[in-house]
Motif scaffolding. Structure first.
Motif, mmCIF file in Angstrom:
data_model
loop_
_atom_site.group_PDB
_atom_site.id
_atom_site.type_symbol
_atom_site.label_atom_id
_atom_site.label_comp_id
_atom_site.label_asym_id
_atom_site.label_seq_id
_atom_site.Cartn_x
_atom_site.Cartn_y
_atom_site.Cartn_z
ATOM 1 N N MET A 146 -5.066 34.139 21.073
ATOM 2 C CA MET A 146 -3.927 34.745 20.374
ATOM 3 C C MET A 146 -2.697 34.893 21.273
ATOM 4 S SD MET A 146 -4.409 35.391 17.111
ATOM 5 C CE MET A 146 -3.477 36.844 16.611
ATOM 6 N N ARG B 38 0.144 33.129 19.529
ATOM 7 C CA ARG B 38 0.900 34.065 18.682
ATOM 8 C C ARG B 38 1.503 35.201 19.503
ATOM 9 N NH1 ARG B 38 0.846 30.233 15.955
ATOM 10 N NH2 ARG B 38 -0.544 29.789 14.205
ATOM 11 N N ALA C 6 6.861 38.316 20.389
ATOM 12 C CA ALA C 6 7.247 39.253 19.337
ATOM 13 C C ALA C 6 6.160 39.398 18.264
ATOM 14 C CB ALA C 6 8.554 38.778 18.699
ATOM 15 N N GLU C 7 5.479 38.278 17.944
ATOM 16 C CA GLU C 7 4.505 38.315 16.844
ATOM 17 C C GLU C 7 3.323 39.219 17.185
ATOM 18 O OE1 GLU C 7 3.804 34.568 15.115
ATOM 19 O OE2 GLU C 7 2.156 35.252 13.850
ATOM 20 N N VAL D 112 4.273 42.910 17.287
ATOM 21 C CA VAL D 112 4.339 43.557 15.970
ATOM 22 C C VAL D 112 2.926 43.841 15.447
ATOM 23 C CG1 VAL D 112 5.011 43.264 13.555
ATOM 24 C CG2 VAL D 112 6.583 42.595 15.374
ATOM 25 N N MET D 113 2.011 42.890 15.627
ATOM 26 C CA MET D 113 0.631 43.113 15.182
ATOM 27 C C MET D 113 0.037 44.343 15.876
ATOM 28 S SD MET D 113 -1.117 39.346 14.897
ATOM 29 C CE MET D 113 -0.205 37.935 14.263
ATOM 30 N N ARG E 41 1.624 46.890 17.093
ATOM 31 C CA ARG E 41 2.257 48.117 16.595
ATOM 32 C C ARG E 41 1.678 48.507 15.234
ATOM 33 N NH1 ARG E 41 8.370 46.863 16.968
ATOM 34 N NH2 ARG E 41 7.860 45.073 18.269
ATOM 35 N N ILE E 42 1.363 47.503 14.431
ATOM 36 C CA ILE E 42 0.770 47.794 13.117
ATOM 37 C C ILE E 42 -0.640 48.344 13.288
ATOM 38 C CG2 ILE E 42 -0.125 46.680 11.033
ATOM 39 C CD1 ILE E 42 2.402 44.865 11.178
ATOM 40 N N LYS E 43 -1.405 47.743 14.164
ATOM 41 C CA LYS E 43 -2.760 48.248 14.436
ATOM 42 C C LYS E 43 -2.692 49.706 14.890
ATOM 43 C CE LYS E 43 -7.239 48.216 15.671
ATOM 44 N NZ LYS E 43 -8.340 48.236 14.685
ATOM 45 N N VAL F 7 -9.867 40.154 16.577
ATOM 46 C CA VAL F 7 -8.537 39.668 16.188
ATOM 47 C C VAL F 7 -7.520 39.800 17.328
ATOM 48 C CG1 VAL F 7 -6.655 39.740 14.527
ATOM 49 C CG2 VAL F 7 -8.994 40.201 13.772
ATOM 50 N N LEU F 8 -7.175 41.034 17.702
ATOM 51 C CA LEU F 8 -6.160 41.214 18.739
ATOM 52 C C LEU F 8 -6.801 41.165 20.123
ATOM 53 C CD1 LEU F 8 -4.102 44.090 17.091
ATOM 54 C CD2 LEU F 8 -3.769 41.626 16.907
#
Lengths: 478, 478
Positions: free
Chosen positions: A446, A450, A453-454, A457-458, A460-462, A476-477
């Motif tokens: 990842m 990815r 920036a991508e 953002v992921m 920060r959402i997590k 995933v992350l």
């Protein structure tokens, strides 16, 4: 349950969890094997203090609340058919498995709305059947559909054969019910075709592989049931010709293309050699094949005639060298068998390396050509057997060991082979994981693919949705 | 620029912004009117120190970085055609308008991929035309398409007439380029049909109405260009019959239904009375009408014959009482005119109250019946003229003042009328904003309709992605 586990924070919660879900809702022995703690591909074998099997959303909410307070991680699990170990627990026994299997009701089907409200634990196959009984079709089909459950299908945004026409699982979701990381229930089970009231939360949970919330139910779009289906296997000179053929069908009537699959000559040869009952409907083998399935709900569509017409022109133009149109359901099955037995045949031929990759549709032929050459250059005698969903740009670029080579030696070349394939994928603006997701197998990729920036953002959402990291940590992350 | 503004933090940034975007990229006078600071419906007239018009994504990034540091809010603006004041600045002059108009290139169209890579400032109409020139179709059509820009179309998840077949703007997006709240650029311009590599960020930005990031470019899915179109206006006894007719077309071949619109008899009567050139293709008016448009890319589909066949049966069953099939493009235009002139006709009939609502498709007839009765009970003589997208459950439930009543008095009943309509919508599991969004007009409804866990998650996402609240503050979230 081994003694060493009894003192962990997870195990300490067991009495309180038992009080919520009851004896029937808890499995503590044996859990450290398949079908729970070992994954479908046998890549991971973890340990867990218990498989929690709540009977409904309220019980899940209570269990998650408890785990959130104790900061005990949870692995949501449906049919456990992940190709990337996404639903298997870690080896240290720190994580509960939360099974959705008992939430298995089809709550409602409306044939005029063309929607189905369904719980997470229903298998995809059962959901398909329920739709058919209501005169509709759930247009999503994957190999694991007999075992895979709707919750996992949505959490991983499953793809499959029909994406070319209906999109991925994501495209079928109108509403969701989700248990959040603090145990709160979000009831977003709306069955509206238009609803612009704030952020689209459902698409955040779909494809997040259980790391942001537990999907407990969903509203899915259905399609009209097909009244006519036409299937053909086409022998073609190469992948470029197969892609040319796809363009012809798309230009004629894209709405009827239900599947457009590519098969390498080498892959089909192998199936014919090792799978009992597999038969090629041609006198001689070809360098490559395209399998096309057309379908329509229109009763008088004359699909068969359309198929013949397009194939005739393609034959005349040399794009297709031979074609067999199925005359019966048995013949349809025989053609599809050549495609569906690819994985099994490759398994029997020794070790193999799998790449689930995608590129823009217009670049699929180039992908196949260049990646094959790159792998053959890296390992002499390697057998590239790319197959899959040409119509949506997703190829299973599988590599079978050279005949007679040592399987262990070949598997040790795993990363080197993936790297040369991925180099081509990257150059063609593709993805290193088309439909199988990230799970435990691919988070390390990842950052490179990815990152920036991508990924920021992921993360920060997590952090915003699961601040204690209790849902599927480490998946995933990276 | 009034003196009172010069000392605000926003105005203080002007020299630095001018250094980034140049003179051509900055408008400071006049900006406090249409087309910038006043919205399309003239509901809001704000003030702004400047309209910033960067030439490219890098300039937007630099401007946003500057505003983020100074915590100066930004209102992203495309064609400024929002129905809910979503792109108009506040009255206190504290917000910059960030215009996307100069990012107006179609970067790429690929007719085999069926994708278009396009910048935010291209108008929807220009995008449609570019797709047509490439032999494809961008299947999204709204009244404001000549002015609305792609960025705004995506930020508001526009709907329109073709949602019944192609979904909303959201369903056409494969990739996005977005400037984030710290000025970082996320380049997610992938044109892949399958890509499961982490969270689906694009669907978070689509429909977020500019509150999470600035969409600067997108990859959109295209559809094959229609080769045959058939349009009919059908007189029906009531909304229930119109819905029955929709079910018949859907059961026949849902993939050909490009639009299925409902028109009330009262609405059509008004159009015929006040719009020059509007003609009813029937001898006498009916209680209600359905407008159906079928389309296909298939060259030999015989769509006209299918349409006739379905209508014949519907006539025989009393579901349709009269039907007119367009014999030419001029006749198609004449039928569509009866639908498209609804807003204009209502404007000429005095004051009107607009409700952009949706329910599950199967409940549209019940919605129309019950909401009409509720409004007529509340205000004697009120003229309910519901019209719109029956096939996707979205009705523009517009109410025109009683003849001869005082417009100001009627408009004062605005909230009372919306409340009785929304009570029915809520009872039918519908939405108070189907395709127009929330903007500045409707955040106060969010707590009641989307409160609890849902709104809490939205707030956490806003906080995670825009911690300083510089993008469109006060819009969408209450």
């Amino acid at each position: 349950m081994p003694d060493t586990q009894v003192s962990t924070p997870a195990a300490a919660l067991l009495p309180a969890i038992r009080a919520i879900v009851g004896e029937r809702g808890l499995i503590t022995d044996p859990v450290d094997t398949a079908p729970y703690a070992e994954d479908w591909r046998k890549l991971y074998r973890g340990r867990t203090p218990a498989v929690i099997r709540p009977a409904n959303t309220a019980e899940i909410s209570a269990v998650v609340r408890l785990c959130a307070q104790a900061k005990v991680p949870i692995v949501p699990q449906g049919g456990n058919t992940s190709m990337v170990g996404g639903a298997s627990p870690m080896e240290d026994g720190s994580e509960f498995i939360l099974s959705l299997s008992r939430l298995n009701r089809v709550r409602e089907i409306d044939a005029l709305d063309m929607t189905m409200t369904i719980e997470a634990g229903v298998t995809l196959k059962a959901a398909q059947n329920a739709a058919l009984e209501a005169g509709c079709m759930l247009p999503l089909s994957i190999s694991a559909e007999g075992t895979a459950q709707i919750g996992g299908v949505l959490a991983t945004n499953a793809g499959g054969n029909n994406t070319v026409r209906y999109g991925n699982a994501r495209d079928l979701v109108l509403g969701l019910e989700v248990v959040l990381a603090d145990g709160e229930i979000w009831n977003g089970l709306r069955r509206l075709r238009k609803d612009n009231t704030g952020y689209c939360l459902r698409q955040l949970f779909v494809g997040s592989e259980g790391t942001l919330g537990v999907i407990t139910a969903a509203v899915l779009k259905l399609a009209p049931r097909a009244r006519e289906i036409a299937v053909a296997l086409c022998a073609v000179p190469d992948a470029a010709a197969a892609l040319d053929l796809f363009g012809r069908f798309q230009a004629y009537d894209a709405t009827t293309i239900q599947a457009f699959e590519f098969l390498s000559g080498a892959g089909v040869d192998l199936v014919l050699r090792v799978i009992p009952g597999a038969v090629l409907p041609f006198a001689r083998p070809a360098p490559a094949y395209a399998l096309v399935e057309l379908a329509t709900s229109r009763p008088d569509a004359g699909l068969r005639a359309s198929l013949e017409k397009i194939l005739e022109t393609a034959l005349a133009d040399g794009v297709v060298t031979d074609a067999a149109i199925a005359e019966s359901e048995a013949q349809r099955g025989a053609i599809w068998k050549l495609r569906e037995e690819h994985s099994e045949a490759q398994k029997r031929a020794g070790a193999s390396v799998k790449n689930d990759i995608s590129v823009p549709v217009s670049k699929v032929a180039e992908l196949i050509r260049r990646a094959t050459a790159a792998c053959e250059k890296l390992i002499q005698g390697v057998r590239a057997m790319p197959f899959g969903h040409m119509g949506d740009g997703n190829i299973h670029f599988n590599l079978v060991q050279p005949e007679g080579a040592d399987p262990a030696w070949f598997l040790a070349q795993d990363h080197a082979l993936m790297e040369v394939v991925n180099e081509v994928v990257r150059d063609l603006d593709g993805s290193f994981s088309a439909e199988h997701g990230i799970g435990r197998l691919k988070p390390y990729l990842m950052t490179d693919w990815r990152g920036g920036a991508e990924l920021a953002v992921m993360r920060r959402i997590k952090q915003a949705l699961d601040p204690n990291g209790i849902f599927n940590p480490g998946r995933v992350l990276p």
